[in-house]
Design an enzyme around this catalytic site. Structure first.
Site, PDB file in Angstrom:
ATOM      1  N   GLU A   1       0.825  -1.096  -0.114  1.00 12.39           N
ATOM      2  CA  GLU A   1      -0.039  -0.068   0.024  1.00 12.39           C
ATOM      3  C   GLU A   1       0.858   1.170   0.008  1.00 12.39           C
ATOM      4  O   GLU A   1       0.593   2.393  -0.548  1.00 12.39           O
ATOM      5  CB  GLU A   1      -0.957   0.013   1.160  1.00 12.39           C
ATOM      6  CG  GLU A   1      -1.920  -1.092   1.050  1.00 12.39           C
ATOM      7  CD  GLU A   1      -3.035  -0.629   0.170  1.00 12.39           C
ATOM      8  OE1 GLU A   1      -3.587   0.487  -0.065  1.00 12.39           O
ATOM      9  OE2 GLU A   1      -3.334  -1.664  -0.715  1.00 12.39           O
TER      10      GLU A   1
ATOM     11  N   SER B   1     -53.118 -24.028  37.939  1.00 13.71           N
ATOM     12  CA  SER B   1     -52.945 -24.321  39.367  1.00 13.71           C
ATOM     13  C   SER B   1     -51.539 -23.985  39.957  1.00 13.71           C
ATOM     14  O   SER B   1     -51.325 -23.918  41.010  1.00 13.71           O
ATOM     15  CB  SER B   1     -53.308 -25.903  39.611  1.00 13.71           C
ATOM     16  OG  SER B   1     -54.468 -26.115  39.582  1.00 13.71           O
TER      17      SER B   1
END
Length: 832
Positions: free
Chosen positions: A110, A486
């Site tokens: 780069e 219940s």
């Protein structure tokens, strides 16, 4: 000659060399005009830049404190990383953590003059302009690494000459503000390298499934080719192009002195060595728990950074979240619930494809885009590529397979025919290997939820909100509002105990009607199965046998306003004071019910259940809870002889302690001889309650031990009758049992701890009256049991009255020398 003849005379006037004549002569030259034109153009450009460009440039000072967006990581109860919330895969490293050869690879690819230029490579710019204008070569740029940092973090990716000018100015400023190492660190941590990887460390995992420190020279070189255009050098689709570019970088590394000739030659001859797909080490973690954590974090900290307004956001803040997630308990809960759903659903027919998509140009992309997957045993999600003859299948990993029509012959649920006649191209199916091919499987239509909580801390250890979160995202432990049936009764009776009733209080199991006003009229209640009642019994018997009429009568005697007040305080829900809510008519969630039972087990103390212990920022500072304090000496390597330190858990007293313990002690009988007797052979102190709502449409069980409380319900998302045989004790309790057999393995058998003041008294189990000559035994159906009473609430001893049955004394154990039950309990080690 004539005398008037005259001579012609010429005069030359010379001016000073620096005078106006010189400038006029120079101006006549074309090249001077060109220079003047370009100078004027330059001055005009500088003026324009000063007016229009420089004032709008961002400050490079932000880079001094720059923090890249980082994913948030989740740890389990043991501190191990188990999940990551990320849209962009990032891992931040310091410059010193990057290998020198990796830095050399990126510089060679780069910006080889990075350490010698001051932000802009002017010779590179000239060379690029010449190549682009005159050489006929492919156009190339000349951006330095510093310019790329400016573009990526400060400017954006706009394509224009103005942007390039801004890049150059900012690059110069960045070089003045940061060191070269700081610039490289930012670059290597933020550059996009494909496969959703931002930064080199994330890319190392994405392409090679390694840490960056484990990469080889050719792998360094391959990563270095990716910043320009990752898709152009894809290792799967552009293999040759990627190899050529990687070898170019290796040549540059050799030319720049980063590697030797031998290293170069070995690297050039190496294959790319990339993995097909980044190994997601956290994919196996169940999704319901992590999705609930994510929802809570987003509510607290926000989803995205939102321009810096949410510095601790879930997807950019780099948070570390310590949770109560227990991988082992989660695996057991998940397996138990799934097996229970499959048992119920077995033989009911094929429920249809998981999803249908249009294949388009790529069946694999269509399958991956559907976000459908399975992780049950060897089941897989497959897309139908062809339905001519045998079915041609495709899988997410790119592999293909075949399913014969005979392997898809299960009947279609709710309709005629078989699955093979209904399957179409583009259907996503659940399949499993069978023989040499695959066979069709069916995801259960029925669903449910399973949740495990630690009662002493209210921390949730496991959460399974359905069969599979990637098929059924709806979390039924926290989002499904269902009637608990219940399972609500222990809370109703806890309110009755607080109001003065005792476990031995006699309640009539008989018809009970109440006038509800002119609009609602008379309401008559009944027991499960339609029974009219069996006469007077103790509260304990009513709970163990889950008698509705006794529950309604106890609620009426206590006052429904007091009952619903406790339901609200304990976190079940806010309900109007109607008697039907004492039988579970109000809707609630598994999470709330399990937390309520945890509060009862913890002598009435508790808090809302939690999944998150604490949250740290990217530097390790605890940012939530606000008043969090570490446990002093909890991590000490050696014991100092003092009491063991324990984390501070702030709990609130919600239920009166002795009433809570009495209720737990009563509910132990549900396991020993009641509706959950299927759990008795677990052979440990355990309490719980089954639940079956009207229909029945849902069946429940909630209960556990001092170490863990768990709850489960199953039912259809759109409530449908489950069948007359469906009860909490026949469907839900067996699911709990499958979990409990493994979950409690190796754990000590701890009794439930009684609060100070509880009196344990021998009573006749049937009548609730005190017994003097007999002693409780290990037989769950023994007539004499220990019962828990509050002080001054138990029946006092005295002369035997005619209305108190005399129980013949037993030989074992022998009666104590003292008539005081407390003396006996102390000799037995006490009741905890």
């Amino acid at each position: 000659m004539a005398a008037d003849a005259s001579e012609s005379t010429t005069y030359t006037i010379k001016r000073d060399p620096g005078g106006p004549g010189f400038l006029r002569r120079m101006w006549r030259r074309w090249w001077v005009k060109m220079l003047a034109f370009f100078a004027a153009l330059g001055m005009l450009g500088i003026a324009a830049m000063a007016i229009f460009v420089l004032p709008g440039l961002p400050s490079v000072d932000t880079l001094k404190t720059y923090e890249p967006p980082l994913p948030s990581n989740v740890r389990d109860t043991n501190g191990m990383p188990v999940y990551t919330y990320a849209r962009e895969r990032r891992v931040q490293l310091s410059f010193d953590e990057y290998p020198k050869l990796l830095v050399g690879a990126f510089l060679s690819a780069e910006d080889k003059t990075f350490f010698s230029h001051h932000g802009v490579d002017y010779m590179g710019v000239v060379s690029a302009v010449w190549d682009n204008m005159f050489s006929g070569k492919r156009a190339r740029g000349a951006s330095t690494i510093t310019q790329q940092v400016a573009k990526n973090l400060l400017i954006g990716n706009e394509v224009s000459y103005t942007r390039k000018l801004k890049e150059a100015v900012l690059a110069y400023r960045i070089e003045n503000a940061l060191t070269k190492q700081q610039i490289l660190e930012i670059y290597l941590n933020t550059i996009f390298l494909g496969r959703n990887a931002y930064g080199v460390e994330a890319a190392a995992h994405a392409y090679f499934d390694k840490d960056v420190s484990q990469l080889t020279i050719p792998e360094f070189a391959y990563l270095a080719v990716l910043p320009k255009a990752p898709s152009s050098y894809d290792p799967d689709r552009q293999t040759e192009k990627a190899l050529a570019r990687r070898n170019y970088v290796l040549n540059e590394m050799l030319a720049n002195g980063y590697i030797t000739q031998a290293q170069h030659d070995a690297a050039v001859n190496s294959p790319l060595g990339t993995v097909n797909k980044r190994t997601a080490s956290f994919e196996s973690v169940p999704g319901y728990f992590m999705e609930e954590v994510r929802r809570q974090l987003i509510e607290k900290f926000g989803e995205n950074a939102d321009g810096g307004r949410n510095p601790y956001s879930v997807y950019a803040g780099g948070l570390w979240i310590r949770t109560s997630f227990d991988p082992n308990q989660q695996m057991l809960a998940q397996k138990a619930l799934r097996n229970g759903l499959l048992r119920y659903d077995k033989g009911r027919g094929w429920t249809g494809p998981l999803k249908h998509v249009e294949i388009g140009s790529s069946w694999q992309s269509a399958l991956l885009g559907s976000n459908v997957a399975l992780d049950y045993e060897d089941w897989q999600a497959a897309i139908v590529r062809s339905a001519d003859g045998d079915f041609q299948l495709g899988f997410a990993n790119g592999k293909t397979g075949t399913m014969s029509r005979g392997a898809a012959s299960m009947p279609i649920r709710g309709g005629g025919g078989v699955a093979a006649d209904a399957i179409k191209v583009g259907d996503i199916l659940a399949v499993a290997p069978e023989g040499g091919g695959y066979a069709l499987r069916s995801i259960p239509k029925i669903s449910g939820g399973f949740l495990v909580e630690e009662p002493g801390t209210s921390r949730i250890l496991a959460m399974q909100g359905g069969f599979d979160s990637r098929v059924q995202a709806f979390n039924r432990t926290t989002q499904a509002m269902r009637q608990p049936g219940s399972t609500i009764k222990p809370i109703v009776y806890a309110a009755a105990l607080q109001a003065g009733m005792t476990p031995a209080s006699i309640i009539v199991d008989g018809p009970f009607c109440v006038y509800q006003g002119g609009r609602l009229g008379q309401k008559c209640f009944r027991n499960f199965g339609g029974g009219g009642g069996s006469g007077p019994h103790t509260m304990r018997w009513g709970v163990e046998q889950s008698r509705n009429l006794m529950t309604v009568r106890a609620a009426a005697q206590t006052g429904m306003s007091n009952v619903v007040k406790l339901m609200d305080a304990i976190g079940v829900g806010k309900y109007p004071p109607y008697l039907s809510f004492s039988l579970g008519a109000g809707e609630t969630t598994v999470s709330r019910m399990v937390n309520a039972y945890s509060i009862l087990e913890n002598n009435g103390r508790g808090r809302p259940s939690t999944l998150i212990d604490y949250v740290q920022d990217r530097r390790g500072n605890v940012i939530w809870p606000e008043n969090w304090r570490p446990c002093d000496r909890c991590n000490a390597p050696d014991w100092n002889g003092k009491p063991m330190p324990r984390p501070v858990v702030r709990l609130k007293q919600i239920v009166e302690p002795m009433s809570a313990y009495q209720m737990v002690h009563i509910a132990e009988g549900v396991i020993q001889r009641g509706t959950a007797v299927v759990l008795r052979d677990l052979d440990r102190p355990m309490f719980g309650k089954t639940g079956t709502n009207s229909g029945p449409k849902d069946v429940w069980f909630i209960g556990g031990t001092p170490q863990m409380i768990a709850g489960v319900y199953i039912g259809y998302d759109s409530p449908v009758n489950l069948g007359g045989y469906a009860q909490g004790g026949t469907l839900a309790a067996p699911i709990f049992k499958e979990w409990a057999v493994k979950a409690y393995e190796g754990m000590p058998k701890l009794p439930f701890r009684a609060p100070p003041g509880i009196q344990m008294v021998r009573i006749d189990r049937a009548s609730g009256k005190p017994v003097y000559g007999a002693w409780p035994t290990d037989d769950p159906k023994a007539s004499v049991i220990w019962e828990a009473f509050k002080p001054e609430s138990e029946m006092r001893r005295g002369p035997i009255r005619r209305d108190v049955p005399t129980v013949a004394p037993t030989k074992a154990p022998p009666p104590p020398k003292s008539s005081d039950d407390g003396d006996f309990l102390q000799r037995q080690g006490g009741i905890y």
